[in-house]
Write a protein that holds these residues in place. Structure first.
Motif, short mmCIF file in Angstrom:
data_model
loop_
_atom_site.label_atom_id
_atom_site.label_comp_id
_atom_site.label_asym_id
_atom_site.label_seq_id
_atom_site.Cartn_x
_atom_site.Cartn_y
_atom_site.Cartn_z
N MET A 82 0.82 -1.21 0.00
CA MET A 82 0.00 0.00 0.00
C MET A 82 0.86 1.27 0.00
SD MET A 82 -3.23 -0.21 -0.27
CE MET A 82 -3.97 1.24 0.47
N LYS A 86 -0.19 5.57 -3.86
CA LYS A 86 -0.32 6.93 -4.38
C LYS A 86 0.83 7.22 -5.35
CE LYS A 86 -0.15 10.61 -1.60
NZ LYS A 86 -0.64 11.56 -0.59
N ALA A 108 -7.31 -2.40 3.38
CA ALA A 108 -6.74 -1.05 3.32
C ALA A 108 -7.12 -0.37 2.01
CB ALA A 108 -5.23 -1.11 3.48
N LYS A 111 -10.92 0.49 2.05
CA LYS A 111 -11.13 1.64 2.92
C LYS A 111 -10.61 2.89 2.22
CE LYS A 111 -9.90 3.92 7.19
NZ LYS A 111 -9.30 3.91 8.51
N VAL A 117 -8.71 9.60 2.54
CA VAL A 117 -8.28 10.76 3.33
C VAL A 117 -6.99 11.37 2.79
CG1 VAL A 117 -7.65 11.54 5.64
CG2 VAL A 117 -9.35 9.75 5.37
N GLY A 118 -6.05 10.48 2.45
CA GLY A 118 -4.78 11.00 1.94
C GLY A 118 -4.44 10.41 0.59
N LEU A 119 -5.46 9.92 -0.12
CA LEU A 119 -5.18 9.25 -1.40
C LEU A 119 -5.89 9.96 -2.54
CD1 LEU A 119 -5.54 5.51 -0.25
CD2 LEU A 119 -3.45 6.85 -0.46
N ARG A 284 -7.67 -1.04 22.35
CA ARG A 284 -8.50 -0.47 21.31
C ARG A 284 -8.97 -1.52 20.31
NH1 ARG A 284 -8.54 2.44 16.79
NH2 ARG A 284 -6.41 1.96 16.21
N PRO A 286 -10.23 -1.94 16.56
CA PRO A 286 -10.28 -1.14 15.32
C PRO A 286 -11.60 -1.26 14.56
CG PRO A 286 -8.97 -3.11 14.98
CD PRO A 286 -9.36 -3.11 16.43
N ILE A 288 -15.52 -1.05 14.00
CA ILE A 288 -16.67 -0.38 14.58
C ILE A 288 -17.92 -0.80 13.83
CG2 ILE A 288 -15.51 1.63 15.49
CD1 ILE A 288 -16.64 2.99 12.80
N PRO B 189 -10.05 14.99 7.68
CA PRO B 189 -8.65 15.34 7.86
C PRO B 189 -7.91 15.37 6.52
CG PRO B 189 -9.25 13.37 9.13
CD PRO B 189 -10.33 13.62 8.13
N PRO B 225 -17.45 7.00 11.58
CA PRO B 225 -16.02 7.11 11.93
C PRO B 225 -15.51 8.54 11.88
CG PRO B 225 -16.35 5.44 10.23
CD PRO B 225 -17.67 6.10 10.44
N SER B 256 -0.36 1.91 4.31
CA SER B 256 -1.32 2.96 4.00
C SER B 256 -0.90 4.33 4.55
CB SER B 256 -2.70 2.63 4.60
OG SER B 256 -3.20 1.46 4.03
N ALA B 260 -0.43 7.82 2.56
CA ALA B 260 -1.32 8.95 2.82
C ALA B 260 -0.57 10.22 3.17
CB ALA B 260 -2.28 8.59 3.96
N ALA B 285 -3.75 12.65 8.39
CA ALA B 285 -4.12 11.77 7.27
C ALA B 285 -3.67 10.33 7.52
CB ALA B 285 -3.52 12.29 5.96
N TYR B 287 -3.23 8.54 10.26
CA TYR B 287 -4.03 7.78 11.20
C TYR B 287 -5.42 7.49 10.62
CZ TYR B 287 -6.50 6.33 15.38
OH TYR B 287 -7.25 5.61 16.27
N ALA B 288 -6.02 8.49 9.99
CA ALA B 288 -7.36 8.28 9.44
C ALA B 288 -7.34 7.28 8.29
CB ALA B 288 -7.95 9.61 8.97
N GLN B 289 -6.21 7.22 7.56
CA GLN B 289 -6.13 6.29 6.43
C GLN B 289 -5.86 4.86 6.88
OE1 GLN B 289 -6.45 7.63 2.93
NE2 GLN B 289 -7.25 5.58 3.16
N CYS B 290 -5.27 4.70 8.05
CA CYS B 290 -4.88 3.38 8.55
C CYS B 290 -6.11 2.47 8.67
CB CYS B 290 -4.22 3.53 9.91
SG CYS B 290 -3.88 1.95 10.72
N PRO B 291 -6.05 1.27 8.08
CA PRO B 291 -7.22 0.38 8.20
C PRO B 291 -7.44 -0.10 9.64
CG PRO B 291 -5.43 -0.72 7.05
CD PRO B 291 -5.00 0.70 7.24
N ARG B 292 -6.47 0.11 10.50
CA ARG B 292 -6.64 -0.30 11.88
C ARG B 292 -6.94 0.89 12.80
NH1 ARG B 292 -4.35 -5.66 12.04
NH2 ARG B 292 -5.63 -6.71 10.49
N SER B 293 -7.22 2.07 12.21
CA SER B 293 -7.71 3.17 13.05
C SER B 293 -9.21 3.01 13.20
CB SER B 293 -7.37 4.53 12.45
OG SER B 293 -8.00 4.72 11.20
N PHE B 294 -9.90 2.89 12.09
CA PHE B 294 -11.31 2.51 12.13
C PHE B 294 -11.61 1.69 10.90
CE2 PHE B 294 -11.29 6.68 10.00
CZ PHE B 294 -11.99 6.40 8.84
#
Lengths: 288, 316
Positions: A82, A86, A108, A111, A117-119, A284, A286, A288, B189, B225, B256, B260, B285, B287-294
């Motif tokens: 991954m 980009k 990944a 998502k 978000v950054g892609l 935590r 991950p 939800i 973000p 999320p 990821s 990002a 970016a 953390y939000a992009q990480c598949p293990r953040s949400f």
């Protein structure tokens, strides 16, 4: 639902002897990308290429058959594919990207398509995502420990690593074989793998792995509309030899069993993170 | 799949209604006898209104039930707005079908923050600038949903590094993410947030406010999320990858975060992220992009249908 949504499942192998010579099993990923490159379905693919250390994969953008050939075979250590998703649309300038990855990397990517978000400008450029079955992964140091310490074999002399029939196999260049019981490999697994709830890459366009089919063959799940289209074209082009999954041993039941085992085990671990790692506190989750 | 089927029906249904009405240029001599009555619209960004002696036909609205959106500009570089505009014709589709832009410094000639459904706030708030403080308070009062658009509004981003002492306002030294002053509902973000992420949030916000129950459920699941990020606080940093993912035993090394990062502060070493904290601009970016953040199986498992639906919704 341990096997995810799929349109069909078959046993297959590449029809190209050159690809099969260096592939892990049926040469599915290499052959699919090679076909997709030829047919113009992808401009290039992010694959686990070689690096300067043996059996340490390095993400690589393959735009030619030669580059694909150099990245055949399984390494059992994570290749952060991954990382290039980009970059491949920027300095490499690809509009139609192929990517191969483990189930978590497929998660990944999906998502990333829904929450880019950054892609920027990446989501619509994923042309073919191939997922590989994955029970767990090892950090590179874990592989070294297993091969050199437990296996007493120099990593530079290893020809192929394999996990199958309940053992971790080390095949050397000179023909020797060392096998380790899977039990001793467990403590070297990546911790992050223990919360994973996907064995057969449910979110890939096409997913593949050795489990369920005899040596030299692979099990294929064709999942998305995109995957279905590409698979049909590849079959029509004669890229693969296929057999109905019902006709091969050990068959789909073994895939279902291993997937169920993995998901049950990891689900249990996820629950224990919420209850057994503290008092009035939880690690935590991950999901939800 | 029921949700998506009905989502498509709604979106393509709207599409049919708009058919034949798009791109109609005002014809000077045309006498349109029945202009469609729509809700009052304070500003019109698509058709430039000029004082003209020729009677122009009123713009026809293919969809009556639009949401009202405003872009509120705090201390930021306008990059987020540019990113929104980088949806190109998609922006026009959004403004045509789903949203009326009722406030926007650069695109709509409105002086004071009006009432609106969704406020997209870009930039952080300079607390030495009373006008900015008043505006963010006014925004909260007048908007049903406040979206922090981009990293400055969410986390401060580069404005976190401000220390004042610069021309021509040397006293301007304290910049706060909007979440430190008002309640924020949704975070987007990233520096800049991507056009596709903004587009997806716009479509989902529309469904949340105007859709049927099923659509509301889908939009809610999609936005949850991003709402949770807004609840989680106003600090972000590459360190989140360390503290929230690796330290929690969740990282599996997919890469990821490295992809990002807009400033290439993250590289992958031996399968794990290596973060150059001096390069990090605190955009959130990674953390939000990480598949293990949400990660929501309910949403992501339907990725194919959702992406098709959004593509369908974006057809002009």
């Amino acid at each position: 639902m341990v096997l995810g949504n799929y349109k069909q499942v078959v046993a297959a192998r590449s029809t190209d002897p050159e690809i099969l010579r260096g592939s892990q099993d049926g040469g599915i990923v290499t052959q699919l990308f090679a076909y997709a490159l030829d047919a113009g379905i992808i401009d290039g693919a992010i694959v686990a290429g070689p690096s300067d250390e043996p059996f340490k994969p390095e993400p690589m953008v393959a735009t030619t058959r030669e580059e694909l050939m150099a990245s055949r075979g399984t390494r059992y250590s994570i290749s952060p594919n991954m990382e290039l998703i980009k970059e491949v649309t920027r300095s490499y300038g690809l509009d139609k990207v192929g990517i191969v990855g483990t189930p978590c990397q497929m998660q990944a990517i999906r998502k990333g398509q829904l929450y880019p978000v950054g892609l920027r400008d990446v989501p619509d450029k994923i042309a073919l995502a191939i997922g590989i079955f994955c029970m767990e992964n090892f950090p590179y140091q874990g592989i070294l420990q297993l091969v050199e310490d437990h296996g007493a074999t120099k990593i530079d002399n290893v020809r192929k690593l394999d996990i199958g029939k309940g053992k971790f196999w080390i095949h050397t260049e000179r023909g020797a074989t060392v096998d380790l019981p899977l039990k001793i490999t467990h403590k070297y697994e990546q911790p992050g793998c223990h919360v994973c709830l996907d064995y057969v890459a449910n979110l890939a366009d096409i997913s593949t792995g050795s489990v369920g089919t005899p040596d030299g063959w692979s099990t294929i799940f064709v999942r998305s509309a995109k995957g279905d289209d590409i698979w049909a074209k590849a079959i029509a082009a004669g890229a693969f030899e296929t057999k109905p999954i019902e006709s091969v041993k050990p068959g789909i039941d073994l895939v279902t069993k291993l997937a169920t085992d993995k998901i049950t085990k990891n689900q249990k671990y996820l629950e224990s993170r919420a209850t057994e790692y503290g008092v009035g506190k939880a690690l935590r989750n991950p999901y939800i | 799949m029921g949700i998506l089927e009905s989502l498509k029906t709604l979106l393509f249904g709207k599409h049919d209604v708009s058919e034949g009405k798009k791109d109609e240029k005002p014809e000077p001599a045309a006498q349109k006898t029945e202009p469609v009555h729509v809700a009052e619209k304070p500003a019109d960004v698509i058709v430039e209104k000029k004082a003209s002696i020729i009677q122009e036909p009123k713009e026809e609205k293919p969809v009556a039930e639009k949401i009202t959106v405003g872009h509120v500009h705090m201390s930021g570089c306008t990059g987020c707005l540019v990113s929104f505009a980088d949806n190109y014709e998609g922006l026009l589709t959004i403004l045509d079908k789903y949203a009326d832009l009722v406030y926007c410094l650069t695109l709509a000639d409105v002086r004071h923050i009006p009432e609106m459904d969704v406020a997209l706030v870009e930039g952080s708030v300079c607390i030495q600038d009373h006008l900015a403080v008043e505006e963010i308070i006014e925004t909260r009062k007048n908007a049903k949903i406040v979206v922090a658009l981009g990293a400055c509004a969410c986390y401060g981003n580069i404005t976190r590094f401000c220390r004042g002492g610069q021309q021509n306002q040397p006293q301007h030294e304290s910049y706060l993410p909007i979440g430190d002053l008002i309640d924020v509902d949704v975070y987007i973000p990233g520096c800049a947030p991507t056009p596709q992420q903004i587009r997806n949030v716009c479509v989902m916000a529309y469904l949340l406010l105007k859709g049927n129950d099923e659509q509301k459920a889908l939009a809610g699941a999609y936005l949850t999320p991003l709402m949770n990020l807004a609840k989680a606080g106003t600090e972000a940093c590459g360190c989140d990858i360390m503290t929230q993912v690796i330290n929690q035993g969740l990282c599996m090394g997919c890469g990821s975060c490295a992809a990002a990062c807009p400033v290439r502060a993250i590289s992958m070493e031996y399968g794990k992220p290596q973060i150059e904290r001096d390069l990090c601009i605190k955009c959130g970016a990674c953390y939000a992009q990480c598949p293990r953040s949400f990660f929501s199986f309910d949403v992501v498992n339907q990725y194919e249908a959702i992406m098709d639906a959004i593509d369908g919704a974006m057809q002009p």
